[in-house]
Structure formats: C-alpha cells, structure tokens
Design an enzyme around this catalytic site. Structure first.
Site, PDB file in Angstrom:
ATOM      1  N   SER A  21       0.841  -1.199   0.000  1.00  0.00           N
ATOM      2  CA  SER A  21       0.000   0.000   0.000  1.00  0.00           C
ATOM      3  C   SER A  21       0.879   1.254   0.000  1.00  0.00           C
ATOM      4  CB  SER A  21      -0.959  -0.035   1.189  1.00  0.00           C
ATOM      5  OG  SER A  21      -1.911   0.986   1.113  1.00  0.00           O
ATOM      6  N   HIS A  32      -7.452  -5.083  -1.478  1.00  0.00           N
ATOM      7  CA  HIS A  32      -6.221  -4.337  -1.212  1.00  0.00           C
ATOM      8  C   HIS A  32      -5.274  -5.098  -0.287  1.00  0.00           C
ATOM      9  CE1 HIS A  32      -3.666  -0.874  -1.031  1.00  0.00           C
ATOM     10  NE2 HIS A  32      -3.851  -0.696   0.257  1.00  0.00           N
TER      11      HIS A  32
END
Length: 649
Positions: free
Chosen positions: A504, A617
């Site tokens: 991320s 994610h």
C-alpha cells in the site's frame, strides 16, 4: 527445531473477538483456521470458562462469527452462512442457547446483516443492513454518485446502509432509519429505548460524520454533534446521558489521531477526553495473520471509568480514564498489542499478540493476567523463530526513529547476509510488537529483516504522523538513514545485497525509492501507488484522500501530483522491481501496477508484474489462503534471484 516454512501459514489458528458474558464467568470468541481443500477459512465460535479455561461449547458451522451475549447471559446471537449455498449473497442471524441444543435461525438477508446487538430486554436485535436502489440492475450499472465502489465490498453506488430491528422470537423486521445517507455505527441505549448512531450524510465528505439519537419506535432523529468528524464505534454512559465514541476531528486531515470523545445526549456538550496524550486509539499496528475478520474496538464505560485502547510506539495497550478527575491510568500494558477486549464484573477478556505469538485469549481478573487458550503453542514449539530486536536512531533533523531488526534463523557468526527493508502501509500505520509471518518467513529463508516507523507512522505525535504534501521527503530520508544506521551497527548485514518491499503506502514508497536511489538491488512493490492522478480518479477513497495527502485537487496542483508520482521518475529506475497487485483492489486500483509496469517495460528496465485475479487491497493478509502463500513464494523468488543469485526454476 526446524525453520518456518510457507505451508506453516495454513497451520496458524487466528483467535479474535473475545466477548465476556454478563456474569463474567464465560468467554465467547472466534477461531479462524484454513481449510486447504476448499482454499477457504473455517470460522467457529467457542465458549470457555473464565477460571478453568474449560470448553463449554463450540459451534459447528463453517462460517460462524460475531458472538454477542444476551443480557441474561443465557443465549448468544451470531452471524453465519449455514443455509446459504456457495455464491449466495448476504448472511444469517442465529441465536444459540448456552444450555445446549441446536441454534435457531432468526433472520436471513440477501442485503447482509452487520454488527447485530441485543436490546436490554433481550427481545429485539438491532443491526445494519443495505438498502438497494429500486432501479438497480446487476447487468448494467447506471451511476450518479461517488465512490462507485469500496475495497473489500465491490460496487457501492447503488445502496445505502441503514438501521433495522428484528424481534428475536417472531423475526419481524422494522427499518429504523431511511434516507440518502449511510449509518456507520450504532449502539442501543442501556434502557433500550433509543439508539445512538453515526452517519455519513455527504458522499463528497465521507469522513465528516455526525452522531444522532433515534427512538426505537421511529420518528425524527436528533443530531447531537455539530462538527463533522471521522467517527468509529459508540457506547453509552451507564445512565444514558452521554455517548462515548472514538473519533478524529480532522484538524490534520488523515494524520489526525482518533481519540476518545464524549457528547451529551442533548448536544450541549462535547469533549475530547484523551487528546492531551497525543496518541491515537485506532488499531493500526501491523499483524498479518488476523484472517478475514476485523472487529472494531469501542470504548467501554463502566462506573466512573472509560476503558480504551491506546496505540503508542509499536504497542496497543489498554488504559482507563477516571471521569471525576480526568486522570488516565494503565490497565494492561507491555510490549505487545491487544487486539480486542470486553469487560464484566471486574474481569477483562482480551486477545494478546506478541512478536513471536499470534493472538490467544487472556483474562485479567483477581488472579492477574492469565492465558486461557493455546491454539498455536504446540506447533510453534517445533519451529525456530527470529526474535525482533528493537533499535532507535536519531534522524538527521534530530528526531528519534524506532525500528526493529530480525536476524536470519540459523545465522552463522561472521557471515554477512542479504537484508530486506520492509515498509508498512498507511502511511498512518505502524510496525511494532506483534507477530508478522511475512517477516518470519524472510528470516527463515536467510534474510535479515529491518522495519521502521518513519515519519507518517502512527503511535507517535500528530506532528510526527503528518507528512501531508511531503510524501517522499522526510519519510524517505528516515528509511534511508535507518538502513544506513543498521549497516553501520550490525556487522552481519551485507550492504551490497539490500532489498526493499512494502504494501500500500509501503508499495508507493518502494516505487518511490527505486526512482530515487540505486542502494537496493531488488524490490517488491505490493498493491502500491505509482500515479496520484490515477489514484484520485479510480480509488474508493481517492477523491478525498489524495487532496488531503498530496495537496488540493490535480487541476490546482498538477505539478505536485506529477512530481510525487513514481511514474514520472520511471526513467531513473535501475533496481529490478517486482510489482504484485490484485484485480479486486479498489483502494489502489490495478491501473497503478499496470501504468508502472508498462512504463518500465517500455524503458527497458528489469520488471515483472504478478497479478492475482481475486483479492482486495490486503489480499496478502486476508485473501484466499493459497494466494497468500503464492504471494510470498513470488516475493522470495525475486529476492533469491537478485540478492542471492539463485537460478530460477
């Protein structure tokens, strides 16, 4: 003793969501284990005796979770998918008698059931559920609002989330809220006649939520907070005169700590109770074997005290605030993280995680702190783990930076080892005193692992966390200075065989690092960002996150959006880079990986794209078990090739 292996990831049993009974005698919790045949997770509810640890019951469903005690302690409600076939949408609400027998189905909803909670008389159960647009078509999406999707959920533009109440016996359902807004969280009053809830009322300002109080009998709700805040879970005071909640007033945007607040039921009074600590109460320390369930931790008000978690310097511990004196005292503190806790009759049930132990259920009572479960102890005893060593250094601007280093398992004295810098996400997340399988598997494969909490990290001051408009500056320097520091301090690090990786924000920073320095000989970027312009337009939070972090929108700050994007600096990349991404990531969409991969390929750089067809994610933490292992295999393959010179199969 043997070294940790990739397949050991499937041996870990995740323990989550401890719920102590009203009498304080029993503790319910959830275990999550891997079914390798189905490539899925099995979730069961357990009930154990607080004193002896004796198992009183376990549920038999494959997807049983969210246990909550009835007020009299005789029943547990829980969520499941027992009668749903694979691929069916929604879930079910069940009630189980503690005295035995089969659970009873109360409600099944294709729209889903979230965060159910008993009323004080045990007759009703409140929950949050979706309300779909009447004109919704699964085949063709007609979209008129943003965001169009949300990570881990999918398309969200066609429904709202509202409050419902179901009769626990008749299964009659009533909708309590309605309108063009979304309920974020909610809680019954102690009397059971009212509900306090937080709501997002403006799609374009999704962080600015407000608290309302509604009667269970319907009617217009009353707003009790006047300023939009990022609001988490709620609870009532024992006399129902106040609502206590975790929130951020956003005075530093996303960098603002989420602290503990109270507001009066009449809306005349609101106060930040823990802001003076300059530490937050949200769950941001990395722990990569929690599984697919993440339970938010509400503040708990008992008598004159409010109990709350506090994130500080790699720890999440439990504290309490004495309201009469506004005095904050430690309750459960140490070099570990507390994932969740509940309190009844002077006993606290909690899940505790250390650097070398996944979560287990503990209890704090008149005996002190007692460990009640040991689901992972037996197999971990047969495995050699690397014990992280904390270090700190003074950055070039005079600020103390914390970090940890893990030596390779079976390290040979005098030998130098390849070293990997692992960067956390967020940026307002943190590494700390918690078990990380990812780091352990790297150490088991002969790598030194270094991880830091650079500027931008949680667990320190808000000033420390605030890198808005300055991505790739002080945070980058902290990471580079940190790796230089450990090279100078630890003789077993090979400075010519350095790797870097991250997820991320850590993926963004990995992409950024390889455009700024050739210090690292291999890099792995996981679900990261390469273009802030693309992030603004495609990510679920992009249209409000990116202006906050990079500064304004890209029409006003085109130069900043470009200069802070690794994509703009792609010609400078010399480090071999592996880009790992998942197609269902709506937080940092797939275009981030494809843009950077295409650019580097076009420029003749050494780059590989590893694309997972499923997973959001954080698929590397909570995705399909096989995908989690494959991701680590690809990571090791890349580092083994470029840092160890191993021939690829």
């Amino acid at each position: 003793m043997r070294k940790l292996e990739l397949k050991d990831l499937n041996k870990i049993i995740s323990v989550v969501d401890p719920q102590i009974s009203p009498s304080g005698d029993l503790i319910a919790f959830v275990t999550i284990r891997v079914d390798e045949v189905k490539d899925d997770y099995i979730m069961n509810i357990w009930v154990i005796d607080r004193i002896t640890g004796e198992v009183r019951l376990t549920t038999s469903g494959d997807k049983d979770y969210w246990p909550r005690w009835s007020p009299d302690g005789r029943q547990l409600l829980f969520l499941s998918k027992r009668t749903l076939r694979e691929g069916n949408k929604g879930n079910e609400l069940w009630v189980l008698s503690i005295s035995g027998g089969e659970p009873r189905l109360v409600l099944k909803r294709e729209e889903g059931i979230e965060s159910p909670q008993w009323s004080s008389d045990g007759r009703s159960i409140m929950f949050i559920s979706k309300v779909f647009d009447e004109q919704h078509d699964e085949e063709v999406h007609a979209i008129n609002r943003i965001p169009i999707w949300f990570d881990g959920i999918g398309y969200t533009h066609h429904f709202r989330k509202h409050l419902f109440i179901v009769d626990s016996l008749s299964s009659e359902v009533r909708q309590i809220t309605s309108g063009d807004f979304d309920v974020v969280s909610a809680t019954f009053s102690n009397k059971g006649d009212e509900i306090a809830y937080a709501a997002k009322i403006d799609d374009m300002k999704p962080l600015e939520n407000y608290i309302y109080i509604a009667s269970v009998n319907g009617g217009e709700a009353r707003k009790i907070t006047g300023k939009g805040m990022r609001i988490g879970t709620l609870n009532w005071s024992p006399d129902d005169e106040y609502v206590v909640f975790r929130a951020s007033d956003l005075h530093r945007g996303y960098a603002t700590h989420e602290t503990i607040w109270i507001a009066s039921r009449d809306g005349d009074y609101i106060e930040n109770l823990t802001g003076k600590l300059d530490r937050g109460s949200s769950k941001r320390v990395y722990y990569d074997v929690r599984g697919p369930i993440r339970v938010d931790q509400p503040p708990i008000w008992i008598g004159d005290y409010i109990y709350f978690p506090l994130s500080s310097e790699g720890r999440i511990n439990v504290y309490k605030l004495k309201l009469t004196e506004k005095k904050i005292e430690p309750v459960i503190v140490g070099d570990f993280i507390i994932d969740n806790f509940t309190i009844e009759n002077n006993a606290i049930a909690y899940t505790k995680i250390t650097e070398v132990e996944p979560a287990e259920v503990w209890v704090k009572d008149e005996r002190g702190d007692v460990k009640l479960t040991a689901f992972n102890d037996e197999w971990l005893k047969r495995v050699s783990l690397s014990k992280p060593e904390r270090f700190e250094f003074i950055a070039s601007d005079g600020v103390k930076i914390e970090g940890w280093i893990m030596k390779p398992v079976e390290m040979i004295p005098g030998k130098k080892y390849p070293t990997i810098l692992n960067i956390h996400g967020g940026p307002k997340s943190a590494f700390g005193y918690s078990f990380m399988f990812e780091n352990q598997i790297l150490a088991s494969n002969g790598y030194v692992v270094v991880y830091l909490n650079p500027r931008g990290s949680d667990g320190y001051s808000e000033e420390f966390a605030d890198i808005r408009r300055h991505y790739g500056e002080r945070d980058y320097k902290d990471l580079i200075e940190g790796i230089d520091y450990v090279i100078s301090k630890y003789e077993f690090i090979d400075p010519d065989k350095l790797g870097v990786m991250g997820l991320s924000y850590g993926g963004f920073m990995t992409n950024w690092i390889v455009t700024q320095t050739n210090k690292f000989k291999a890099a792995v970027s996981l679900n990261g960002i390469s273009s802030w312009i693309a992030e603004f337009g495609t990510a679920d939070i992009g249209f409000h996150f990116v202006p906050d972090q990079i500064g304004d929108d890209y029409w006003s700050n085109m130069k900043g959006y470009i200069e802070k994007s690794p994509l703009a600096h792609a010609p400078k990349v010399e480090t071999p880079l592996m880009i790992i991404h998942s197609l269902e990531d709506y937080r940092c969409w797939f275009d981030q990986a494809l843009l950077f991969f295409t650019a580097l390929k076009y420029l003749g750089k050494t780059v590989e794209l590893v694309l997972f067809m499923k997973g959001g994610h954080v698929f590397s933490r909570s995705g399909k078990p096989s995908h989690r292992i494959k991701r680590l295999k690809h990571t090791l393959r890349w580092f083994n090739k470029h840092l160890k010179g191993e021939v690829q199969n």
